[in-house]
Design a protein around this motif. Structure first.
Motif, short mmCIF file in Angstrom:
data_model
loop_
_atom_site.label_atom_id
_atom_site.label_comp_id
_atom_site.label_asym_id
_atom_site.label_seq_id
_atom_site.Cartn_x
_atom_site.Cartn_y
_atom_site.Cartn_z
N GLY A 192 -2.48 9.03 -10.07
CA GLY A 192 -1.19 9.57 -9.64
C GLY A 192 -1.20 11.07 -9.46
O GLY A 192 -0.22 11.66 -9.02
N ARG A 193 -2.31 11.72 -9.83
CA ARG A 193 -2.40 13.18 -9.69
C ARG A 193 -3.43 13.57 -8.63
O ARG A 193 -3.26 14.53 -7.91
N VAL B 6 -3.62 3.22 -7.19
CA VAL B 6 -2.26 3.69 -7.47
C VAL B 6 -1.36 3.40 -6.26
O VAL B 6 -0.22 2.97 -6.40
N ASP B 7 -1.91 3.60 -5.08
CA ASP B 7 -1.15 3.33 -3.87
C ASP B 7 -0.87 1.83 -3.74
O ASP B 7 0.26 1.40 -3.51
N TYR C 263 2.41 4.47 -4.46
CA TYR C 263 2.59 5.90 -4.68
C TYR C 263 1.40 6.66 -4.12
O TYR C 263 0.25 6.38 -4.43
N PRO D 240 0.27 10.72 -3.83
CA PRO D 240 0.67 12.10 -4.17
C PRO D 240 0.83 12.91 -2.89
O PRO D 240 -0.14 13.23 -2.24
N PRO E 126 6.19 10.80 -11.02
CA PRO E 126 4.77 10.42 -11.10
C PRO E 126 4.63 8.97 -11.58
O PRO E 126 5.35 8.55 -12.49
N PRO E 127 3.74 8.21 -10.97
CA PRO E 127 3.72 6.76 -11.19
C PRO E 127 3.42 6.34 -12.63
O PRO E 127 3.87 5.30 -13.07
N ARG F 14 1.30 -0.61 -16.35
CA ARG F 14 0.70 0.17 -15.26
C ARG F 14 -0.68 0.68 -15.67
O ARG F 14 -1.64 0.63 -14.90
#
Lengths: 339, 332, 142
Positions: free
Chosen positions: B270-271, B299-300, B305, B307, B315-316, C85
């Protein structure tokens, strides 16, 4: 002084013949670039390099070394290494750095001797290879070295077209050449001239850094705000210290499993890391990159002059070449010296 | 690019004169070929013209400048946080956005100058082209030609486009959004992210993947350059340096090194903006881009999400959705 | 170690409120499951740091199970949802670098699901027995 010439393709034959039971280390083109490794045949050796990425200090002072093992209450010391080495191809700057490390690991008063390092050094023959074409980042001549410097080497080799000219510079080097004397051809006058010319040319091409009076200067400017400015780019990684041939700081830690078995290891440490100076109380006297980089520079150009009489920098240029932000030690020294 | 350079200098001068900033952060000419380096300008006088004229913009401005920002804004009641002007590429800006979202950088203290990015030169690719022959000079022409001088005195002309960093070729966000100033110009066309490589890697047998991971990790010397160069590795104390409970050993034991990198990459979920600062910083050429890219893609895929440039979304990893997938859960 | 008489070592991280109680119920109900499991109680599945998992593997543990309350049932409202998550990503990343997917498993067990817990443990033990001892990420001193 013994001299002799061999053909390049006979290099491994020479090294292995003279080696006997010794291990032979030479530059190879490894996964991560040029490195020194134990070799077993001629084709592993490469002569086409300016210098190795990691300095050869790791041959004598490995990044990780087990000092003793333990299980419950039983402690077993790891025997100091016995193997004898022949190290071929380290550059004169790195050979010089070994003489500095010698001073650290066996102080002149003889009180503190490091058996691990010294054992390896005692049994090693250093054959260094004179630089034909120093890199643009090299500055050995400004810190007391030379592209064909002999200090720290037992034998100095010049690379001449398809031949190698060996020149002993210590008794150990002379002995080495004697044991393999059948393989050497007489060094002829034009070989010697070529080597001399090459050495002169390499030396003349080197940039000159004026470090006169640097120690006195940096001793006076410890608190100067300029340190903030020149270290602003520093990221605080330890790449410069780990690649440096004279950086020798280490840490000792224990690692064990649930059964109480484990070992005590010595690992490289770096003055650029927060843990390096962290006290048990939680206080850290060097909290920021300015203080840490200042320590690195002061240590090399001032403290070691006090302690050992030498600047602990051999001008190999690795820290310049591999710094992620191109923080150039030459620039820092120039700025400090102008203060 | 020359006109961009001029424009950056103009803006830097302008915001210094208007006293909008205390520092300017850009690039200057490096001391080795193929490299520009970060450059700080501190306003001691009203317009530090001499310094401003050292600012450059060229194909060697790879460093992600966002990495320097969090340190300036660490809480210190004795100091007023500075105002900083900074020239940013797409990747730098997305890192700054991530830092803003995580409250490491206050947006109001930053003056952003967006520069449309044409992609940066990959130093290792150019060096590989000359197989160890030292490069002693480099310059580029407005037509996209790299003029390289090698040690033997020869001049070589390379096509800029053929020596770009992988990250730039694949970059999905070469154009900045939402900056205070935007330098005029065209950015390169957005790439596809290069996620096909992840798919291809996934299709390999597990042992092959493991061998690749192991080989790359075995080069590591634990110098921490990757972590220090990463703009979103902003923890004040890294897990690798916690001593109260020592997570991993200090040596280059393969297991310790693997866990260091594995968890560092995981913490970038996420970063990470795939700027490849970690890869460029590594002196040993450890290439873990295949793994950083994977975490970005996951993450996507899992949390939709990416960045980007918006400071609005959460932030996820600090949020959730009730309908997040459960498909990895083991059933008896 | 001989594979024939090799028994895997498994660590189960269980949340205090559901899964640990579920394990307790399995015990009280005298349900049978393999003795290979060492249970570590944590306040919530949200407390799981991925480092716990990799550290277990580094120390020579052959399999890891992490279990918490079913989504929606968390004692702390949303601890397990945030954790989910992390777990989803962790599982993918570990598999991606070449660790067997069975090596690290995640599940949900409620306080009333003693049967589910026992069955789940047997499944994890079977899975680990099939793939054999852990070799990757293990540190030699372990």
């Amino acid at each position: 002084m013994a001299q002799g010439v061999i053909k390049k393709e006979d290099l491994y034959r020479l090294l292995s013949t003279a080696a006997g039971k010794k291990k032979v280390y030479a530059p190879i083109d490894g996964v991560g670039g040029i490195e020194f490794a134990e070799i077993h045949e001629q084709k592993e050796i490469t002569l086409d390099y300016s210098n190795s990425k990691l300095s050869p200090k790791s041959i004598f002072f490995p990044q990780r070394e087990v000092l003793c093992t333990f299980a419950d209450d039983a402690l077993e010391e790891v025997q100091t290494p016995k193997e004898a080495l022949i190290v071929f191809g380290i550059r004169p700057c790195d050979a010089l750095s070994l003489t500095y490390l010698d001073k650290v690991f066996s102080d002149s008063a003889g009180r503190f001797k490091d058996p691990y390092y010294l054992k390896r050094r005692e049994n090693a023959v250093i054959i260094s290879l004179a630089c034909k074409e120093p890199r643009a980042t090299c500055f050995c001549t400004s810190v007391g070295g030379s592209p064909s410097g002999k200090e720290g080497a037992d034998i100095l080799v010049y690379e001449l077209a398809d031949k190698l000219l060996f020149e002993s510079c210590s008794d150990r080097g002379q002995d080495f050449m004697k044991t393999a004397s059948v393989l050497f051809k007489q060094a002829e006058e034009d070989h010697k001239t070529a080597a001399k010319e090459q050495a002169e040319k390499a030396k003349d091409g080197m940039p000159v850094l004026n470090l006169n009076g640097l120690k006195e200067r940096v001793d006076k400017v410890f608190e100067d705000p300029l340190w903030d400015e020149i270290t602003r780019n520093c990221l605080g990684c330890g790449a410069c210290t780990y690649l440096c041939p004279t950086c020798h700081c280490f840490d000792i830690t224990d690692e064990e499993n649930r059964k109480g078995e484990g070992y005590r290891i010595r690992t490289w440490d770096s003055c650029q890391y927060p843990l390096f100076t962290l006290h048990a109380s939680g206080h850290n006297p060097r909290v920021n990159k300015k203080q840490r980089m200042r320590q690195r520079i002061m240590h090399k150009y001032s403290y070691t002059v006090d302690n050992y009489g030498d600047i602990f920098c051999v001008g190999c240029g690795r820290c310049i070449l591999y710094c992620p932000v191109n923080l150039d030690i030459r620039d820092m020294l120039n700025t400090l010296n102008k203060l | 690019m020359e006109s961009m350079e001029k424009k950056i200098r103009e803006i830097a001068r302008e915001i210094f004169i208007n006293q909008k900033i205390d520092f300017f952060l850009g690039y200057e000419e490096g001391s080795v070929p193929l490299k520009s380096r970060p450059f700080f300008i501190q306003a001691k006088e009203k317009t530090p013209d001499g310094l401003i004229n050292r600012l450059v913009w060229n194909s060697f401005c790879s460093n992600n400048l966002a990495v320097f920002l969090p340190k300036f804004f660490e809480h210190d009641p004795r100091k007023k946080p500075p105002r900083i002007g900074i020239s940013v590429k797409g990747c730098d800006l997305r890192s700054i956005v991530a830092l803003i979202k995580e409250k490491q950088v206050p947006r109001e203290n930053i003056v952003l100058i967006g520069v449309p990015c044409l992609g940066m030169i990959d130093k290792t690719k150019v060096e590989a082209n000359f197989q160890g022959l030292e490069i002693i000079g480099s310059e580029e022409t407005p037509e996209g030609v790299l003029n390289i001088t090698t040690k033997d005195g020869k001049k070589h002309h390379l096509k800029r486009e053929e020596f770009l960093q992988e990250a730039c070729i694949e970059c999905r966000f070469p154009m900045t959004e939402g900056t205070d100033y935007l330098i005029e110009g065209k950015a390169r066309d957005p790439g596809d992210g290069g996620y096909a490589r992840i798919k291809a890697f996934e299709d390999k047998p597990p042992e092959e993947r493991w061998e690749y991971f192991k080989r790359e990790i075995s080069k590591c010397i634990r110098c921490n350059a990757c972590r220090q160069a990463c703009p979103t590795c902003w923890c004040k104390e890294c897990f690798a340096e916690q001593t109260d409970l020592r997570w991993i050993g200090a040596s280059i034991d393969l297991s310790d090194t693997m866990i260091f990198h594995l968890i560092r990459i995981f913490h970038q979920a996420g970063r990470c903006v795939e700027c490849d600062a970690c890869y460029r910083a590594c002196p040993m050429g450890v290439d873990l881009r295949m793994f950083t890219k994977k975490i970005v893609q996951d993450v996507d895929e899992l949390f939709s999400y990416v960045p980007g440039f918006s400071t609005e979304d959460t932030p996820p990893m600090s949020t959730f959705r009730e309908e997040d997938s459960d498909n990895f859960i083991s059933e008896p | 170690m001989e594979t024939s008489n090799w028994e895997p070592k498994i660590v189960a991280f269980l949340c205090n409120w559901c899964s640990y109680a579920g394990a307790d119920l399995a015990g009280v109900s005298r349900l049978q499951y393999g003795p290979n499991v060492r249970i570590i109680r944590v306040p919530c599945s949200g407390r799981i740091n991925p480092l716990y998992i990799v550290r277990a593997l580094q120390n020579g543990i052959d399999g890891v199970l992490v279990s918490g309350c079913h989504p929606g049932d968390c004692h702390y409202i949303s601890g397990n949802l945030v954790a989910r998550r992390k777990f989803a990503l962790m599982k993918r990343l570990l598999t991606y670098i070449g660790i067997e997917p069975e090596r690290v498993q995640f599940s949900w067990v409620s306080a009333s699901e003693g049967n589910r817990f026992a069955a789940l443990m047997n499944k994890v033990i079977d899975d680990i027995k099939k793939i054999g001892p852990a070799k990757k990420l293990v540190k030699s001193v372990a």
